[in-house]
Write an enzyme that holds these catalytic residues in place. Structure first.
Site, PDB file in Angstrom:
ATOM      1  N   LYS A 194      36.297  40.750 -67.651  1.00 44.59           N
ATOM      2  CA  LYS A 194      35.654  41.877 -68.304  1.00 44.59           C
ATOM      3  C   LYS A 194      35.303  41.527 -69.237  1.00 44.59           C
ATOM      4  CE  LYS A 194      35.817  44.454 -71.051  1.00 44.59           C
ATOM      5  NZ  LYS A 194      35.139  44.763 -72.787  1.00 44.59           N
ATOM      6  N   GLU A 270      45.983  35.444 -76.927  1.00 42.42           N
ATOM      7  CA  GLU A 270      45.370  34.330 -77.315  1.00 42.42           C
ATOM      8  C   GLU A 270      44.144  35.258 -78.569  1.00 42.42           C
ATOM      9  OE1 GLU A 270      43.125  31.609 -74.416  1.00 42.42           O
ATOM     10  OE2 GLU A 270      45.080  30.592 -74.030  1.00 42.42           O
ATOM     11  N   CYS A 304      37.733  31.515 -83.004  1.00 44.22           N
ATOM     12  CA  CYS A 304      39.420  31.704 -83.291  1.00 44.22           C
ATOM     13  C   CYS A 304      40.192  30.260 -84.389  1.00 44.22           C
ATOM     14  CB  CYS A 304      39.936  31.767 -82.301  1.00 44.22           C
ATOM     15  SG  CYS A 304      39.814  30.890 -80.662  1.00 44.22           S
ATOM     16  N   GLU A 405      41.024  37.377 -91.235  1.00 45.84           N
ATOM     17  CA  GLU A 405      40.183  36.760 -90.721  1.00 45.84           C
ATOM     18  C   GLU A 405      38.226  37.286 -90.617  1.00 45.84           C
ATOM     19  OE1 GLU A 405      40.055  37.165 -85.843  1.00 45.84           O
ATOM     20  OE2 GLU A 405      40.092  34.611 -85.713  1.00 45.84           O
TER      21      GLU A 405
HETATM   22  P1  NDP Z   1      37.868  42.071 -79.390  1.00 50.03           P
HETATM   23  O1  NDP Z   1      39.392  42.131 -79.433  1.00 50.03           O
HETATM   24  O2  NDP Z   1      37.407  43.312 -80.168  1.00 50.03           O
HETATM   25  O3  NDP Z   1      37.922  42.380 -77.652  1.00 50.03           O
HETATM   26  C1  NDP Z   1      37.615  41.260 -76.962  1.00 50.03           C
HETATM   27  C2  NDP Z   1      37.928  41.901 -75.229  1.00 50.03           C
HETATM   28  O4  NDP Z   1      38.604  42.979 -75.580  1.00 50.03           O
HETATM   29  C3  NDP Z   1      36.551  42.142 -75.242  1.00 50.03           C
HETATM   30  O5  NDP Z   1      36.071  42.313 -74.386  1.00 50.03           O
HETATM   31  C4  NDP Z   1      36.780  43.672 -75.830  1.00 50.03           C
HETATM   32  O6  NDP Z   1      35.423  44.519 -74.872  1.00 50.03           O
HETATM   33  C5  NDP Z   1      38.095  44.271 -75.032  1.00 50.03           C
HETATM   34  N1  NDP Z   1      38.364  45.657 -75.714  1.00 50.03           N
HETATM   35  C6  NDP Z   1      38.323  45.768 -76.587  1.00 50.03           C
HETATM   36  N2  NDP Z   1      39.431  46.863 -76.936  1.00 50.03           N
HETATM   37  C7  NDP Z   1      40.624  47.027 -75.945  1.00 50.03           C
HETATM   38  C8  NDP Z   1      40.716  47.770 -75.330  1.00 50.03           C
HETATM   39  N3  NDP Z   1      41.385  48.952 -75.635  1.00 50.03           N
HETATM   40  N4  NDP Z   1      41.598  47.872 -73.740  1.00 50.03           N
HETATM   41  C9  NDP Z   1      41.063  46.962 -72.909  1.00 50.03           C
HETATM   42  N5  NDP Z   1      39.926  45.756 -73.666  1.00 50.03           N
HETATM   43  C10 NDP Z   1      39.776  46.098 -74.925  1.00 50.03           C
HETATM   44  O7  NDP Z   1      37.524  40.485 -79.377  1.00 50.03           O
HETATM   45  P2  NDP Z   1      36.206  40.185 -79.982  1.00 50.03           P
HETATM   46  O8  NDP Z   1      35.468  40.832 -78.900  1.00 50.03           O
HETATM   47  O9  NDP Z   1      35.619  40.681 -81.348  1.00 50.03           O
HETATM   48  O10 NDP Z   1      36.754  38.379 -80.471  1.00 50.03           O
HETATM   49  C11 NDP Z   1      36.698  38.235 -81.896  1.00 50.03           C
HETATM   50  C12 NDP Z   1      38.400  38.135 -81.909  1.00 50.03           C
HETATM   51  O11 NDP Z   1      38.631  36.764 -80.335  1.00 50.03           O
HETATM   52  C13 NDP Z   1      39.079  37.165 -82.958  1.00 50.03           C
HETATM   53  O12 NDP Z   1      40.126  37.644 -83.153  1.00 50.03           O
HETATM   54  C14 NDP Z   1      39.077  35.838 -82.453  1.00 50.03           C
HETATM   55  O13 NDP Z   1      40.065  34.809 -83.538  1.00 50.03           O
HETATM   56  C15 NDP Z   1      39.974  36.042 -81.010  1.00 50.03           C
HETATM   57  N6  NDP Z   1      39.944  34.912 -80.269  1.00 50.03           N
HETATM   58  C16 NDP Z   1      40.391  34.470 -80.529  1.00 50.03           C
HETATM   59  C17 NDP Z   1      40.666  32.838 -79.436  1.00 50.03           C
HETATM   60  C18 NDP Z   1      42.123  32.819 -78.873  1.00 50.03           C
HETATM   61  O14 NDP Z   1      42.270  31.974 -77.671  1.00 50.03           O
HETATM   62  N7  NDP Z   1      43.002  32.670 -79.646  1.00 50.03           N
HETATM   63  C19 NDP Z   1      39.330  32.424 -79.165  1.00 50.03           C
HETATM   64  C20 NDP Z   1      38.688  32.743 -79.146  1.00 50.03           C
HETATM   65  C21 NDP Z   1      38.726  34.543 -79.512  1.00 50.03           C
HETATM   66  P3  NDP Z   1      34.353  45.735 -76.147  1.00 50.03           P
HETATM   67  O15 NDP Z   1      33.993  43.800 -76.014  1.00 50.03           O
HETATM   68  O16 NDP Z   1      33.327  45.985 -75.214  1.00 50.03           O
HETATM   69  O17 NDP Z   1      35.133  46.037 -77.487  1.00 50.03           O
END
Ligand code: NDP
Length: 502
Positions: A194, A270, A304, A405
């Site tokens: 997803k 992550e 991240c 962040e």
């Molecule tokens: P989000 O947490 O907003 O979204 C991540 C994914 O989760 C998206 O596909 C999103 O869908 C989905 N999602 C959101 N809400 C739900 C839910 N309730 N149930 C299931 N899926 C859900 O993160 P971002 O996309 O904004 O990415 C940025 C974040 O990712 C930053 O905090 C960054 O630090 C972190 N990150 C961490 C990494 C690591 O390795 N630790 C690496 C890269 C990024 P949708 O987009 O449709 O909302």
């Protein structure tokens, strides 16, 4: 739908280069080996121009149910194959990704707004390696045996877990997807990806590559959509999904764990970061500036692992800042498809507004040394979500801009006097994903690395990844580790057999 001029031009350019593919203006799901048309659509916007370049379907219960059923059916055969039989499929998948390298490079930029220059620094190789590495790993690694002195022997068996939901963010979408797809499939599970709503194009292309590589139907599926009350949530609540590998914000991770708790899924989380970048007086300052520029502004700071909190020893504070500000001012911001561009656009209008809200806080409570403004760019980039690289000083460690962040091209800088003070400042956030330590004193590098409460420390560099090493965050930056045999623990079910041998 808005006329997707730039998108078409790009596709035409690719076709002129001899690519057989035609990108869809209407993105499709990929379920059970078929590209499935959606019913409700949302626009896909190119961050650099604000243009709608495609539409993507929102997967609801129906699509999630279909994808889980397809993955479950495929699991019956895929999980029974020995790793050596799965490997050729995965190698073909990796090869297809390499073959389509220029296409992935462009599509990633259209999805994310990142400069194409950055996609050409090994990004696509890393995608392919993520798949190949785990395919080989599964073949070459066995398991442990523990003989006991009193006539017993234990041996450990590993089995695929089941259907996996892979939920990925928008910042490095295809790289992070393959980082999860590789071990999921290599260790015999089947997957539903997803992708983030902002970045469906690369996920579609990955499905296309998997399809052309001949992966059996249902082994890999893609369902597009949103998070809450949409494809993401339906997947994380689905009783037949056994494993969730999530990368995204810490707050989202907490919701997903709650939603998956009723069916007791296994989670790899992550999550977010607010990494400290410690610059000691013994560091090579020019190198430290070069590393800091990358750690601060690569992918517009939407990483991240970004070193977004700079801690600089007071004796070199001024000299370091002068060099950093000069380098930030010289960064070429603009058209991400221009190979000379070094910083592109933020992902979306709403994200730009979020980052700008932190800039406004800094404007009131701190000093912005450079940046903090939207750059003036020619049409069509005047409509894009750009922000100048921004360096902020005169902050207190407890300030919002030092604790939260921001996920954009904005770093805060704080001076320190002693090593102890630097460590205390570095550990002073709820996050613990990674840190950067810049020093030429080896003893100091060792001492400080040990004292930092993080999952990864880079000394005198940043974002160097060996697929064998553990990757994951401490504190609120995650649960679990992936990479090499650490992934073994997550993507495999483990069983011990104890035999009386007398
Ligand atoms: P989000 O947490 O907003 O979204 C991540 C994914 O989760 C998206 O596909 C999103 O869908 C989905 N999602 C959101 N809400 C739900 C839910 N309730 N149930 C299931 N899926 C859900 O993160 P971002 O996309 O904004 O990415 C940025 C974040 O990712 C930053 O905090 C960054 O630090 C972190 N990150 C961490 C990494 C690591 O390795 N630790 C690496 C890269 C990024 P949708 O987009 O449709 O909302």
């Amino acid at each position: 739908m808005v006329e997707p001029k730039l998108y078409k031009e790009t596709v035409d350019r690719l076709k002129a280069l001899g690519f057989p593919l035609e990108l869809p203006l209407e993105v499709t799901h990929y379920i059970g080996g078929e590209f499935v048309r959606g019913e409700n659509f949302f626009p896909v916007v190119y961050p650099a121009t604000g243009e709608v370049i495609a539409t993507a379907p929102e997967g609801r219960e129906k699509e999630v149910d279909l994808a889980v059923a397809a993955a479950k059916e495929a699991f019956a055969k895929w999980s029974k194959m020995p790793p050596s039989q799965r490997r050729p499929y995965l190698r073909r998948f990796a090869e297809k990704i390499r073959e389509w390298r220029p296409l992935f490079e462009v599509v990633e930029t259209l999805d994310v707004g990142r400069p194409i220059h950055e996609n050409r620094l090994g990004y696509v190789d890393r995608m392919a390696n993520n798949i190949e590495f785990f395919a080989d790993f599964a073949v070459t690694h066995g398991s442990e045996a523990y003989p006991m002195e009193n006539g017993y022997i234990n041996y450990v068996l590993r089995f695929p877990v089941g259907v996996a939901a892979l939920i990925t963010p928008w910042n490095m979408p295809t790289m992070l997807a393959t980082w999860k797809i590789g071990p999921t499939l290599a260790f015999g599970n089947t997957a539903i990806l997803k992708p983030a709503e902002f970045t469906p194009l690369g996920a579609w292309l990955l499905a296309k590559a998997a399809h052309e590589a001949g992966l059996p139907p249902g082994v890999f599926n893609v369902v597009h959509g949103f998070g809450p009350n949409s494809a993401g949530e339906f997947l994380t609540r689905h009783p037949d999904v056994r494993l969730i590998s999530f990368t995204g914000e810490t707050a989202t991770g907490k919701v997903i764990i709650k939603n998956g708790a009723d069916t007791l899924k296994r989670f790899s989380m992550e999550l977010g970061g607010k990494a400290p970048n410690l610059i000691f007086e013994s560091a090579d300052l020019d190198r430290a500036v070069e590393v800091t520029m990358r750690a601060s502004f690569f992918n517009q700071g939407e990483v991240c692992l970004a070193g977004s909190r700079l801690l600089v020893q007071r004796s070199v504070y001024r000299a370091f800042l002068d060099k950093l500000v000069a380098a930030a001012k010289a960064l070429k911001v603009g058209d991400p498809l221009d190979p000379e561009t070094r910083m592109g656009a933020l992902i979306a209008q709403e994200h730009l507004e979020k980052v700008m809200s932190y800039v406004e806080i800094a404007r009131k409570t701190a000093t912005i040394l450079t940046g903090g403004r939207r750059p003036e760019l020619p049409h069509p980039f005047d409509k894009g979500y750009f922000l100048e690289p921004t360096v902020v000083v005169d902050v207190k460690p407890s300030d919002k801009v030092c604790q939260e962040e921001i996920f954009g091209p904005m770093v805060v800088v704080m001076p320190f006097d002693t090593e102890e003070e630097a460590i205390e400042l570095a550990n002073n956030t709820p996050y613990g994903l990674n840190a950067i330590v810049q020093t030429r004193d080896v003893g100091q590098a060792v001492r400080v690395s040990e004292a930092l409460e993080v999952g990864t420390v880079w000394v005198n560099d940043w974002f160097v990844r060996d697929l064998r090493v553990p990757f994951g965050g401490a504190k609120q930056s995650g649960i679990g580790r992936e990479g090499g045999h650490y992934g073994y623990e997550f993507y495999y079910e483990i069983k011990n057999v104890c035999i009386a041998n007398k």
